[in-house]
Scaffold this motif. Structure first.
Motif, PDB file in Angstrom:
ATOM      1  N   ASN A  80     -31.179  76.949  13.213  1.00 34.90           N
ATOM      2  CA  ASN A  80     -32.460  76.247  13.349  1.00 34.90           C
ATOM      3  C   ASN A  80     -32.586  75.332  12.123  1.00 34.90           C
ATOM      4  OD1 ASN A  80     -35.010  75.437  14.152  1.00 34.90           O
ATOM      5  ND2 ASN A  80     -36.026  77.261  13.374  1.00 34.90           N
ATOM      6  N   PRO A  81     -31.911  74.169  12.140  1.00 32.19           N
ATOM      7  CA  PRO A  81     -31.764  73.343  10.942  1.00 32.19           C
ATOM      8  C   PRO A  81     -32.968  72.446  10.623  1.00 32.19           C
ATOM      9  CG  PRO A  81     -30.516  72.385  12.731  1.00 32.19           C
ATOM     10  CD  PRO A  81     -31.119  73.653  13.256  1.00 32.19           C
ATOM     11  N   THR A  82     -34.070  73.071  10.286  1.00 30.25           N
ATOM     12  CA  THR A  82     -35.216  72.321   9.772  1.00 30.25           C
ATOM     13  C   THR A  82     -34.901  71.907   8.333  1.00 30.25           C
ATOM     14  OG1 THR A  82     -36.249  74.328   8.906  1.00 30.25           O
ATOM     15  CG2 THR A  82     -36.840  73.675  11.176  1.00 30.25           C
ATOM     16  N   LEU A  83     -35.670  70.996   7.798  1.00 34.75           N
ATOM     17  CA  LEU A  83     -35.481  70.616   6.393  1.00 34.75           C
ATOM     18  C   LEU A  83     -35.581  71.838   5.489  1.00 34.75           C
ATOM     19  CD1 LEU A  83     -37.552  67.316   6.183  1.00 34.75           C
ATOM     20  CD2 LEU A  83     -35.063  67.531   5.971  1.00 34.75           C
ATOM     21  N   GLU A  84     -36.547  72.696   5.786  1.00 35.12           N
ATOM     22  CA  GLU A  84     -36.749  73.894   4.975  1.00 35.12           C
ATOM     23  C   GLU A  84     -35.522  74.803   5.019  1.00 35.12           C
ATOM     24  OE1 GLU A  84     -40.839  72.563   6.519  1.00 35.12           O
ATOM     25  OE2 GLU A  84     -38.784  72.599   7.264  1.00 35.12           O
ATOM     26  N   ASN A  85     -34.980  75.011   6.214  1.00 35.26           N
ATOM     27  CA  ASN A  85     -33.814  75.890   6.346  1.00 35.26           C
ATOM     28  C   ASN A  85     -32.558  75.267   5.748  1.00 35.26           C
ATOM     29  OD1 ASN A  85     -35.257  77.970   7.521  1.00 35.26           O
ATOM     30  ND2 ASN A  85     -34.839  77.299   9.608  1.00 35.26           N
ATOM     31  N   ILE A  86     -32.421  73.956   5.823  1.00 36.88           N
ATOM     32  CA  ILE A  86     -31.287  73.278   5.189  1.00 36.88           C
ATOM     33  C   ILE A  86     -31.362  73.471   3.678  1.00 36.88           C
ATOM     34  CG2 ILE A  86     -30.204  71.046   4.721  1.00 36.88           C
ATOM     35  CD1 ILE A  86     -31.181  70.192   7.569  1.00 36.88           C
ATOM     36  N   VAL A 106     -34.363  67.934  -0.043  1.00 42.84           N
ATOM     37  CA  VAL A 106     -33.654  67.421   1.120  1.00 42.84           C
ATOM     38  C   VAL A 106     -34.555  66.388   1.769  1.00 42.84           C
ATOM     39  CG1 VAL A 106     -32.535  67.987   3.309  1.00 42.84           C
ATOM     40  CG2 VAL A 106     -32.525  69.660   1.449  1.00 42.84           C
ATOM     41  N   HIS A 107     -34.031  65.174   1.922  1.00 44.73           N
ATOM     42  CA  HIS A 107     -34.802  64.060   2.474  1.00 44.73           C
ATOM     43  C   HIS A 107     -34.139  63.533   3.744  1.00 44.73           C
ATOM     44  CE1 HIS A 107     -36.875  63.568  -1.447  1.00 44.73           C
ATOM     45  NE2 HIS A 107     -35.707  63.964  -1.919  1.00 44.73           N
ATOM     46  N   ARG A 108     -34.941  63.233   4.741  1.00 45.46           N
ATOM     47  CA  ARG A 108     -34.462  62.479   5.906  1.00 45.46           C
ATOM     48  C   ARG A 108     -34.826  61.033   5.612  1.00 45.46           C
ATOM     49  NH1 ARG A 108     -36.362  66.683  10.150  1.00 45.46           N
ATOM     50  NH2 ARG A 108     -38.357  65.677   9.813  1.00 45.46           N
ATOM     51  N   ALA A 109     -33.828  60.257   5.264  1.00 45.79           N
ATOM     52  CA  ALA A 109     -34.063  58.899   4.774  1.00 45.79           C
ATOM     53  C   ALA A 109     -34.814  58.037   5.778  1.00 45.79           C
ATOM     54  CB  ALA A 109     -32.729  58.247   4.398  1.00 45.79           C
ATOM     55  N   SER A 110     -34.430  58.092   7.039  1.00 51.01           N
ATOM     56  CA  SER A 110     -35.053  57.218   8.033  1.00 51.01           C
ATOM     57  C   SER A 110     -36.503  57.593   8.319  1.00 51.01           C
ATOM     58  CB  SER A 110     -34.245  57.236   9.325  1.00 51.01           C
ATOM     59  OG  SER A 110     -34.196  58.558   9.844  1.00 51.01           O
ATOM     60  N   CYS A 111     -36.871  58.820   8.085  1.00 52.99           N
ATOM     61  CA  CYS A 111     -38.223  59.291   8.409  1.00 52.99           C
ATOM     62  C   CYS A 111     -39.154  59.315   7.200  1.00 52.99           C
ATOM     63  CB  CYS A 111     -38.160  60.699   9.001  1.00 52.99           C
ATOM     64  SG  CYS A 111     -37.195  60.812  10.501  1.00 52.99           S
ATOM     65  N   ARG A 112     -38.597  59.120   6.018  1.00 56.75           N
ATOM     66  CA  ARG A 112     -39.364  59.217   4.774  1.00 56.75           C
ATOM     67  C   ARG A 112     -40.075  60.555   4.672  1.00 56.75           C
ATOM     68  NH1 ARG A 112     -40.858  53.933   6.550  1.00 56.75           N
ATOM     69  NH2 ARG A 112     -39.510  52.396   5.589  1.00 56.75           N
ATOM     70  N   GLU A 113     -39.307  61.605   4.970  1.00 51.50           N
ATOM     71  CA  GLU A 113     -39.809  62.978   4.915  1.00 51.50           C
ATOM     72  C   GLU A 113     -38.855  63.814   4.078  1.00 51.50           C
ATOM     73  OE1 GLU A 113     -41.560  63.001   9.464  1.00 51.50           O
ATOM     74  OE2 GLU A 113     -39.589  63.858   9.085  1.00 51.50           O
ATOM     75  N   GLY A 114     -39.345  64.915   3.567  1.00 52.06           N
ATOM     76  CA  GLY A 114     -38.462  65.759   2.789  1.00 52.06           C
ATOM     77  C   GLY A 114     -39.031  67.136   2.539  1.00 52.06           C
TER      78      GLY A 114
END
Length: 123
Positions: A80-86, A106-114
């Motif tokens: 279950n690869p959420t940002l938190e779990n990663i 851990v940042h998702r660059a395209s979404c500007r989330e982390g």
């Protein structure tokens, strides 16, 4: 104490099996991820460093190889690869070779989330 950081990038596919039915994240999709590792410790009077960046690169390389351009859900511990779990998975795999590890972002660059994870001992 002093902190240093090292960033690395990886691209991967995943899906979130616990997302609501019909939610786009429940389908396979991909992201470019940016990870920032923070190391904290005393500066060596001999080297003037907490740790050589090349040593950090060597410890990151095998782990990055496991996740870069792979389906994260197929990796044990990332079903279950959420940002938190990663972030937690990275911590578990890097804390032993990098005992100075103090924080993972851990940042998702395209979404500007982390996600920021300071380890299990933080409160």
């Amino acid at each position: 104490m002093t902190r240093i950081y090292k960033e690395f990038l990886f691209d991967a596919a995943h899906y979130l099996p616990d997302a609501p039915e019909g939610h786009p994240n429940r389908r396979v999709h991909g992201h470019s991820f940016r990870v920032t590792l923070w190391l904290e410790g005393p500066v060596s009077p001999k080297t003037g460093l907490i740790r050589h960046f090349e040593e950090i690169d060597r410890e990151i390389a095998p782990l990055r190889e496991k996740i870069d351009h792979h389906m994260l859900n197929e990796i044990p511990g990332l079903e279950n690869p959420t940002l938190e779990n990663i972030a937690v998975w990275l911590w578990k795999n890097l804390k032993t070779p990098l005992p100075e590890l103090a924080r993972i972002e851990v940042h998702r660059a395209s979404c500007r989330e982390g996600c920021v994870y300071d380890g299990p001992e933080s409160k």
